[in-house]
Design a protein around this motif. Structure first.
Motif, PDB file in Angstrom:
ATOM      1  N   GLN A  36       0.832  -1.201   0.000  1.00 35.89           N
ATOM      2  CA  GLN A  36       0.000   0.000   0.000  1.00 35.89           C
ATOM      3  C   GLN A  36       0.871   1.257   0.000  1.00 35.89           C
ATOM      4  N   LEU A  37       1.933   1.249   0.812  1.00 29.25           N
ATOM      5  CA  LEU A  37       2.852   2.397   0.835  1.00 29.25           C
ATOM      6  C   LEU A  37       3.548   2.569  -0.509  1.00 29.25           C
ATOM      7  N   LEU A  38       3.912   1.465  -1.129  1.00 23.30           N
ATOM      8  CA  LEU A  38       4.552   1.509  -2.450  1.00 23.30           C
ATOM      9  C   LEU A  38       3.589   2.096  -3.483  1.00 23.30           C
ATOM     10  N   LYS A  39       2.327   1.667  -3.422  1.00 24.38           N
ATOM     11  CA  LYS A  39       1.306   2.171  -4.350  1.00 24.38           C
ATOM     12  C   LYS A  39       1.042   3.662  -4.111  1.00 24.38           C
ATOM     13  N   THR A  40       0.864   4.049  -2.856  1.00 30.26           N
ATOM     14  CA  THR A  40       0.598   5.456  -2.546  1.00 30.26           C
ATOM     15  C   THR A  40       1.787   6.331  -2.926  1.00 30.26           C
ATOM     16  N   GLY A  41       2.987   5.882  -2.618  1.00 31.67           N
ATOM     17  CA  GLY A  41       4.181   6.632  -3.001  1.00 31.67           C
ATOM     18  C   GLY A  41       4.279   6.815  -4.498  1.00 31.67           C
ATOM     19  N   SER A  42       3.970   5.775  -5.238  1.00 30.10           N
ATOM     20  CA  SER A  42       3.991   5.845  -6.698  1.00 30.10           C
ATOM     21  C   SER A  42       2.967   6.854  -7.217  1.00 30.10           C
ATOM     22  N   GLU A  43       1.769   6.827  -6.643  1.00 31.49           N
ATOM     23  CA  GLU A  43       0.717   7.763  -7.063  1.00 31.49           C
ATOM     24  C   GLU A  43       1.086   9.207  -6.738  1.00 31.49           C
ATOM     25  N   VAL A  44       1.601   9.432  -5.536  1.00 27.27           N
ATOM     26  CA  VAL A  44       1.963  10.796  -5.124  1.00 27.27           C
ATOM     27  C   VAL A  44       3.118  11.320  -5.967  1.00 27.27           C
ATOM     28  N   PRO A 123      18.061  -0.076 -14.049  1.00 26.83           N
ATOM     29  CA  PRO A 123      17.490   1.060 -13.302  1.00 26.83           C
ATOM     30  C   PRO A 123      16.910   0.646 -11.958  1.00 26.83           C
ATOM     31  N   MET A 124      17.112   1.510 -10.971  1.00 27.45           N
ATOM     32  CA  MET A 124      16.571   1.290  -9.633  1.00 27.45           C
ATOM     33  C   MET A 124      15.047   1.284  -9.687  1.00 27.45           C
ATOM     34  N   LYS A 125      14.449   0.390  -8.946  1.00 26.74           N
ATOM     35  CA  LYS A 125      12.987   0.364  -8.820  1.00 26.74           C
ATOM     36  C   LYS A 125      12.582   1.165  -7.587  1.00 26.74           C
ATOM     37  N   ASP A 126      11.330   1.560  -7.551  1.00 22.01           N
ATOM     38  CA  ASP A 126      10.799   2.246  -6.374  1.00 22.01           C
ATOM     39  C   ASP A 126      10.997   1.343  -5.155  1.00 22.01           C
ATOM     40  N   THR A 127      11.222   1.960  -4.018  1.00 17.14           N
ATOM     41  CA  THR A 127      11.419   1.186  -2.808  1.00 17.14           C
ATOM     42  C   THR A 127      10.877   1.951  -1.614  1.00 17.14           C
ATOM     43  N   VAL A 128      10.609   1.234  -0.537  1.00 18.36           N
ATOM     44  CA  VAL A 128      10.151   1.828   0.710  1.00 18.36           C
ATOM     45  C   VAL A 128      11.038   1.294   1.824  1.00 18.36           C
ATOM     46  N   LEU A 183      20.105   9.258 -14.320  1.00 18.94           N
ATOM     47  CA  LEU A 183      19.547   9.449 -12.978  1.00 18.94           C
ATOM     48  C   LEU A 183      19.934  10.836 -12.472  1.00 18.94           C
ATOM     49  N   ARG A 184      18.919  11.673 -12.184  1.00 13.77           N
ATOM     50  CA  ARG A 184      19.166  13.042 -11.738  1.00 13.77           C
ATOM     51  C   ARG A 184      18.877  13.230 -10.258  1.00 13.77           C
ATOM     52  N   GLY A 185      17.997  12.410  -9.721  1.00 13.75           N
ATOM     53  CA  GLY A 185      17.629  12.548  -8.326  1.00 13.75           C
ATOM     54  C   GLY A 185      16.676  11.450  -7.910  1.00 13.75           C
ATOM     55  N   LEU A 186      16.150  11.603  -6.703  1.00 15.27           N
ATOM     56  CA  LEU A 186      15.176  10.653  -6.171  1.00 15.27           C
ATOM     57  C   LEU A 186      14.001  11.425  -5.586  1.00 15.27           C
ATOM     58  N   TRP A 187      12.785  10.985  -5.912  1.00 11.75           N
ATOM     59  CA  TRP A 187      11.637  11.467  -5.156  1.00 11.75           C
ATOM     60  C   TRP A 187      11.740  10.832  -3.783  1.00 11.75           C
ATOM     61  N   LYS A 188      11.454  11.605  -2.766  1.00  9.12           N
ATOM     62  CA  LYS A 188      11.475  11.107  -1.393  1.00  9.12           C
ATOM     63  C   LYS A 188      10.162  11.520  -0.746  1.00  9.12           C
ATOM     64  N   ILE A 189       9.365  10.540  -0.375  1.00  8.52           N
ATOM     65  CA  ILE A 189       8.058  10.813   0.214  1.00  8.52           C
ATOM     66  C   ILE A 189       8.020  10.140   1.578  1.00  8.52           C
ATOM     67  N   GLU A 190       7.896  10.966   2.615  1.00  7.26           N
ATOM     68  CA  GLU A 190       7.915  10.468   3.992  1.00  7.26           C
ATOM     69  C   GLU A 190       6.491  10.382   4.532  1.00  7.26           C
ATOM     70  N   PHE A 191       6.124   9.198   4.983  1.00  6.19           N
ATOM     71  CA  PHE A 191       4.830   8.974   5.611  1.00  6.19           C
ATOM     72  C   PHE A 191       5.059   8.666   7.087  1.00  6.19           C
ATOM     73  N   ALA A 192       4.171   9.126   7.950  1.00  6.59           N
ATOM     74  CA  ALA A 192       4.250   8.739   9.352  1.00  6.59           C
ATOM     75  C   ALA A 192       3.917   7.260   9.449  1.00  6.59           C
ATOM     76  N   GLN A 193       4.722   6.510  10.161  1.00  4.43           N
ATOM     77  CA  GLN A 193       4.483   5.073  10.291  1.00  4.43           C
ATOM     78  C   GLN A 193       3.345   4.822  11.252  1.00  4.43           C
ATOM     79  N   LYS A 194       2.420   3.971  10.836  1.00  8.70           N
ATOM     80  CA  LYS A 194       1.288   3.607  11.705  1.00  8.70           C
ATOM     81  C   LYS A 194       1.709   2.469  12.605  1.00  8.70           C
ATOM     82  N   ASN A 195       1.263   2.518  13.834  1.00  7.11           N
ATOM     83  CA  ASN A 195       1.597   1.435  14.785  1.00  7.11           C
ATOM     84  C   ASN A 195       0.692   0.248  14.575  1.00  7.11           C
TER      85      ASN A 195
END
Length: 195
Positions: A36-44, A123-128, A183-195
Motif C-alpha cells: 500500500q505504501l509503495l502504491k501510494t508513493g507511486s501515485e503521489v 534502473p533502480m525500482k521504487d522502494t520503501v 539518474l538526476r535525483g530521487l523522489w522522497k516521500i515520507e509517511f508517518a508510520q502507523k503502529n
C-alpha cells in the motif's frame, strides 16, 4: 557469475544498512502495508512529477528556458508543498548533484540509496524503507525529456542567458552535465508510520 556477485554486493549493503537500526519496511510491516505504501508513493510521486512537468512546460512555452528557471525557483516548492498537504506526507527531491541546496542528500538512507542506485546494472525500482519510525518511499528521477537538458544538460549546450540566470539564482548549482535518461535525483516521500 561475476555479474551476479557484483549485483549482490549493493543489495547486501542495503540489507545491512536497513537491518541495523533502520529496518526495511518488509521486515517491519506486513506485506499488505508495504504494498500500500509503495502504491501510494507511486501515485503521489507521479502526480508531483506530472504537476511540475506541466507547470515547467507551460513556463517554457511562455518564455523559454530563461523564464522556466525563474518559475522553478519561485514555484516548484509551493507545488510540492500543496501536494504534501493534500496527501499528509512530506514530498521532496534529493540528489547528490542538486540545484537547490535544500535537495541535498540529508540522511544516511538518502546517501545509501543514492550510492546503491548508481551501482545497479539496471534502473533502480521504487522502494520503501523505514527510517526513525517513518516509512519513506524513494523513486528515481531521470532526465526523461530533451527539454530537461535545456537547464540540466552539459553546460556548453545550455543557452548562455539561461546558464547566467542559473548562476544568479543558484550560485552553488550542481545540477548540470546530465545526458538524456540519466539518474538526476530521487523522489522522497515520507509517511508517518502507523503502529
Amino acid at each position: 557469475m561475476k555479474q551476479t556477485l557484483l549485483l549482490s554486493i549493493p543489495i547486501l549493503a542495503c540489507f545491512l544498512l536497513f537491518s541495523c537500526g533502520q529496518k526495511n519496511v518488509q521486515n517491519d510491516l506486513d506485506a499488505e502495508t508495504y504494498q500500500q505504501l509503495l502504491k501510494t508513493g507511486s501515485e503521489v510521486s507521479a502526480q508531483a512529477q506530472a504537476s511540475l512537468l506541466a507547470h515547467v512546460s507551460s513556463a517554457m512555452k511562455q518564455g523559454g528556458s530563461l523564464y522556466a528557471v525563474e518559475f522553478c525557483k519561485l514555484k516548484a516548492s509551493s507545488i510540492t508543498d500543496s501536494l504534501s498537504n493534500q496527501y499528509n506526507c512530506t514530498i521532496s527531491r534529493v540528489s547528490e548533484k542538486n540545484r537547490n541546496p535544500e535537495n541535498n542528500l540529508k540522511t544516511e538512507a538518502d546517501k545509501q540509496l543514492w550510492a546503491w542506485a548508481h551501482q545497479l546494472d539496471e534502473p533502480m525500482k521504487d522502494t520503501v524503507v523505514v527510517v526513525k519510525s517513518k516509512a519513506v518511499y524513494y523513486k528515481p528521477i531521470r532526465t526523461g525529456l530533451p527539454a530537461c537538458l535545456q537547464c540540466h544538460g552539459p553546460v556548453e549546450t545550455i543557452a548562455p542567458e539561461t546558464y547566467q540566470k542559473l548562476q544568479t539564482l543558484y550560485p552553488n548549482d550542481l545540477a548540470t552535465g546530465y545526458q538524456l535518461n540519466e539518474l538526476r535525483g530521487l523522489w522522497k516521500i515520507e509517511f508517518a508510520q502507523k503502529n
